[in-house]
Design an enzyme around this catalytic site. Structure first.
Site, PDB file in Angstrom:
ATOM      1  CE1 TYR A 143     -40.975  15.400  29.505  1.00  0.00           C
ATOM      2  CE2 TYR A 143     -39.370  16.663  30.766  1.00  0.00           C
ATOM      3  CZ  TYR A 143     -40.058  15.482  30.527  1.00  0.00           C
ATOM      4  OH  TYR A 143     -39.824  14.387  31.325  1.00  0.00           O
ATOM      5  CE  LYS A 147     -43.181  14.468  33.198  1.00  0.00           C
ATOM      6  NZ  LYS A 147     -43.796  13.144  32.828  1.00  0.00           N
TER       7      LYS A 147
END
Ligand code: NAD
Length: 244
Positions: A143, A147
């Site tokens: 994640y 990002k």
């Protein structure tokens, strides 16, 4: 100077999620004309035009972007899934698709919801300044890895013809949250919250959703040619971090 946004058309990508719904409500209150793009439908509102589609698909996105003044991109797969393929596809490739399609259609403003985790190196940060904090060299998970890639792509796309900014909240709390607080409560009920990690003096920042929304709207209102916010990332926090 911030421009008046009354009647301006915006698109909230991920508008059916927790943050997205709050953002839509605040934008409507401010007089924006609000459109939502999401892969799922979670609510109805006669004031909003909804587009259901996948942000990775140009043909889905294009109709939703026509005539839009500003795009808010707050879509992401749920962080806990840790699905590498999905994170790369949606957060990185999908965001590049958003940038390209915005540029093709002539949308000039993009506000990205990034994450404070992009600078987290495993140690607490106090009074950190955006310009002094490099991207994490060892991101926590897929994640965060995506990002970082996503934010870099958005900020690098800033130009005299396309204005971009990234907003970096950490944990967001508030009504409609289905992840942070409910999961913490569930873990506590299962007896999984009784351990102290490190020396117990770690600092964790949780931000009220209304403050995160406020940051997004200020960013959109000030995103113009020559504005000092163009191409930059901003942490959004409450006045004081919460210690535990
Ligand atoms: P959420 O899961 O509630 O909402 C995300 C939305 O994105 C969902 O409605 C989902 O359907 C949509 N989406 C996912 N994949 C899509 C796709 N391929 N095409 C179109 N829509 C898609 O998440 P949230 O908590 O509202 O988070 C919003 C943003 O804020 C995310 O970018 C997240 O990384 C960031 N963020 C959240 C927190 C937090 O604590 N919630 C903290 C820091 C950053």
């Amino acid at each position: 100077m911030a421009a008046s946004m009354k009647g301006r058309k915006c698109l909230v990508i991920g508008g059916c999620g927790f943050l997205g719904q709050h953002l839509c409500e605040a934008l409507l209150e401010k007089g924006w004309s609000v459109q939502v793009f999401d892969i799922r439908s979670t609510f109805e509102d006669s004031r909003i035009k909804f587009f259901i589609g996948d942000l990775c698909k140009k043909e889905d996105l294009k109709p939703a972007l026509e005539g839009v003044y500003c795009v808010f991109h707050c879509a992401s797969p749920a962080p806990l899934s840790n699905n590498k393929t999905l994170f790369y596809k949606v957060n990185y490739e999908g965001t590049k698709n958003i940038i390209k399609t915005c540029q093709e259609v002539g949308v000039k403003r993009l506000v990205l919801t990034s994450s404070a985790s992009v600078v987290y190196e495993g140690k607490g940060i106090r009074n950190g300044k955006e310009e002094e904090l490099p991207y994490a060299s060892k991101p926590l998970d897929y994640y965060t890895e995506t990002k970082i890639l996503q934010e870099k792509a958005v900020l690098a796309a800033n130009s005299d013809d396309f204005y971009t900014v990234a907003i970096r909240p950490h944990g967001i709390f508030g009504p409609k949250d289905l992840q942070l607080v409910p999961i913490a409560v569930d873990m506590a009920k299962k007896g999984k919250m009784k351990y102290i990690i490190g020396d117990g003096k770690n600092v964790v920042d949780f931000t009220y959703v209304g403050n995160v929304v406020h940051g997004h709207i200020l960013a959109a209102e000030n995103l113009n040619l020559g504005s000092p916010i163009c191409g930059k990332a901003y942490h959004i926090t409450n006045a004081e971090p919460i210690f535990f």
